[in-house]
Design a protein around this motif. Structure first.
Motif, PDB file in Angstrom:
ATOM      1  N   ALA A  55       0.818  -1.210   0.000  1.00  0.00           N
ATOM      2  CA  ALA A  55       0.000   0.000   0.000  1.00  0.00           C
ATOM      3  C   ALA A  55       0.852   1.260   0.000  1.00  0.00           C
ATOM      4  O   ALA A  55       0.339   2.363  -0.214  1.00  0.00           O
ATOM      5  CB  ALA A  55      -0.932   0.014   1.209  1.00  0.00           C
ATOM      6  N   GLU A  95     -13.297   6.059   4.210  1.00  0.00           N
ATOM      7  CA  GLU A  95     -12.560   6.223   2.961  1.00  0.00           C
ATOM      8  C   GLU A  95     -11.118   5.748   3.110  1.00  0.00           C
ATOM      9  O   GLU A  95     -10.529   5.220   2.159  1.00  0.00           O
ATOM     10  CB  GLU A  95     -12.590   7.687   2.517  1.00  0.00           C
ATOM     11  N   GLU A  96     -10.568   5.898   4.301  1.00  0.00           N
ATOM     12  CA  GLU A  96      -9.179   5.479   4.535  1.00  0.00           C
ATOM     13  C   GLU A  96      -9.036   3.965   4.379  1.00  0.00           C
ATOM     14  O   GLU A  96      -8.073   3.480   3.778  1.00  0.00           O
ATOM     15  CB  GLU A  96      -8.719   5.921   5.922  1.00  0.00           C
ATOM     16  N   TRP A  98     -11.105   1.939   2.706  1.00  0.00           N
ATOM     17  CA  TRP A  98     -11.361   1.650   1.287  1.00  0.00           C
ATOM     18  C   TRP A  98     -10.088   1.889   0.465  1.00  0.00           C
ATOM     19  O   TRP A  98      -9.699   1.055  -0.356  1.00  0.00           O
ATOM     20  CB  TRP A  98     -12.501   2.526   0.780  1.00  0.00           C
ATOM     21  N   ASP A  99      -9.442   3.016   0.705  1.00  0.00           N
ATOM     22  CA  ASP A  99      -8.244   3.369  -0.062  1.00  0.00           C
ATOM     23  C   ASP A  99      -7.121   2.361   0.149  1.00  0.00           C
ATOM     24  O   ASP A  99      -6.419   1.994  -0.800  1.00  0.00           O
ATOM     25  CB  ASP A  99      -7.753   4.764   0.318  1.00  0.00           C
ATOM     26  N   ARG A 100      -6.938   1.904   1.381  1.00  0.00           N
ATOM     27  CA  ARG A 100      -5.854   0.951   1.640  1.00  0.00           C
ATOM     28  C   ARG A 100      -6.112  -0.395   0.962  1.00  0.00           C
ATOM     29  O   ARG A 100      -5.194  -1.008   0.408  1.00  0.00           O
ATOM     30  CB  ARG A 100      -5.663   0.748   3.138  1.00  0.00           C
ATOM     31  N   MET A 102      -7.910  -0.873  -1.772  1.00  0.00           N
ATOM     32  CA  MET A 102      -7.740  -0.676  -3.214  1.00  0.00           C
ATOM     33  C   MET A 102      -6.267  -0.537  -3.591  1.00  0.00           C
ATOM     34  O   MET A 102      -5.809  -1.078  -4.605  1.00  0.00           O
ATOM     35  CB  MET A 102      -8.524   0.561  -3.671  1.00  0.00           C
ATOM     36  N   GLU A 103      -5.518   0.181  -2.784  1.00  0.00           N
ATOM     37  CA  GLU A 103      -4.098   0.394  -3.076  1.00  0.00           C
ATOM     38  C   GLU A 103      -3.341  -0.931  -3.030  1.00  0.00           C
ATOM     39  O   GLU A 103      -2.508  -1.207  -3.908  1.00  0.00           O
ATOM     40  CB  GLU A 103      -3.495   1.370  -2.069  1.00  0.00           C
ATOM     41  N   THR A 107      -4.388  -1.397  -7.111  1.00  0.00           N
ATOM     42  CA  THR A 107      -3.395  -0.463  -7.642  1.00  0.00           C
ATOM     43  C   THR A 107      -2.008  -1.090  -7.673  1.00  0.00           C
ATOM     44  O   THR A 107      -1.280  -0.975  -8.674  1.00  0.00           O
ATOM     45  CB  THR A 107      -3.371   0.831  -6.815  1.00  0.00           C
ATOM     46  N   SER A 145     -15.298  -3.562   0.142  1.00  0.00           N
ATOM     47  CA  SER A 145     -14.102  -3.006  -0.500  1.00  0.00           C
ATOM     48  C   SER A 145     -13.230  -4.116  -1.069  1.00  0.00           C
ATOM     49  O   SER A 145     -12.659  -3.984  -2.161  1.00  0.00           O
ATOM     50  CB  SER A 145     -13.310  -2.148   0.491  1.00  0.00           C
ATOM     51  N   SER A 149     -12.410  -4.588  -5.035  1.00  0.00           N
ATOM     52  CA  SER A 149     -11.026  -4.575  -5.508  1.00  0.00           C
ATOM     53  C   SER A 149     -10.710  -5.828  -6.306  1.00  0.00           C
ATOM     54  O   SER A 149     -10.023  -5.773  -7.335  1.00  0.00           O
ATOM     55  CB  SER A 149     -10.057  -4.454  -4.328  1.00  0.00           C
TER      56      SER A 149
END
Length: 274
Positions: A55, A95-96, A98-100, A102-103, A107, A145, A149
């Motif tokens: 991440a 959101e934090e 979710w972002d981790r 996805m990253e 990503t 999430s 992903s």
């Protein structure tokens, strides 16, 4: 490859090195990763370990370049690492988190593949194997999430097969079903179920649970010359789970009697993912 310190990832590392591949694997667990690399090296396998948080974009940079430098080239990338995140419903999800997820899952897979594809193109081609999930078709509550992903992984696999095929680079995905790992046992205990799935309750058409070695075998096939004309495909290793109509072995623990998802505040790394 990514996520090789335990569970499915470790089985893949052991299978590939046993088949004669020289393997660099990445994992967040320094102690476990070092132990796996030492064990395989002592048995004569060609293996090196790097500790990195996928991440973290700074930690991802250079992973492929160092692998190419160590082994003199790159012919295979296995994107196996996964982060499930906090077990929260969408209404509670941050959101934090979710972002981790996805990253780590989507990503990192995309950009490690970009770096690997550049090296493979210079070397005349190669194979990329991505780890998807049966939850794309059979999602569990509180995994939104993670499921999103991994659904992206399936779409990414097809897209990259189209884009990278002209360079001799094959891109495929493996979809594990319910796999008996230490992480799965811990998750069952966490949601109030026994660690082991009882005989007769296997959520598949076959009279046993899947093992990490079953998934590793599919990865080894896609990496091999036996799959030289296979790209853009998905190999499902679920013992017929997607056809079985049987309840998921975690579903009872993840849902309360009122039908609301139970919360599981402790994020889980690769191992319980499928």
């Amino acid at each position: 490859m990514t996520g090789g310190a335990a569970g499915i990832g470790r089985a893949i590392v052991e299978r590939l090195t046993g088949d004669g591949w020289a393997v660099t694997f990445v994992d967040l667990d320094q102690e476990a990763g070092s132990a796996v690399a030492t064990d395989i090296s002592e048995r004569g396998g060609a293996c090196r370990f790097e500790c990195a948080d996928l991440a973290d974009r700074d930690q991802r940079r250079g992973l492929v370049a160092r692998t190419v430098e160590a082994w003199g080239g790159l012919k295979l990338l296995v994107n196996n690492a996964a982060y499930v995140g906090a077990r929260l419903s969408l209404m509670e999800l941050t959101e934090e988190d979710w972002d981790r997820v996805m990253e780590t899952n989507l990503t990192a897979t995309a950009f490690l593949t970009r770096d690997a594809a550049r090296a493979m193109h210079r070397g005349g081609g190669g194979s990329i194997v991505n780890m998807a999930t049966i939850q794309e078709l059979l999602p569990l509550p509180t995994h939104v999430s993670y499921v999103a992903s991994k659904g992206g992984i399936s779409a990414l696999t097809r897209s990259l097969a189209v884009e990278l095929g002209p360079y001799g680079i094959r891109v495929n995905a493996v979809v594990p079903g319910v796999i008996q790992t230490h992480g799965m046992a811990e998750e069952r205990e966490h949601v109030g179920l026994g660690a082991a799935v009882q005989d007769g309750n296997q959520p598949s058409l076959l009279p046993r649970l899947g093992m990490p070695e079953d998934v590793a075998g599919a990865v080894a096939f896609l990496a091999s010359t036996d799959a030289a004309f296979v790209t853009g495909s998905t190999v499902t290793v679920d013992g017929g789970r997607s056809l079985s109509r049987k309840p998921d072995p975690l579903a009872e623990g993840l849902t309360t009697r009122t039908g609301q998802p139970k919360q599981s505040p402790e994020p889980q790394q690769e191992g319980t993912a499928r």
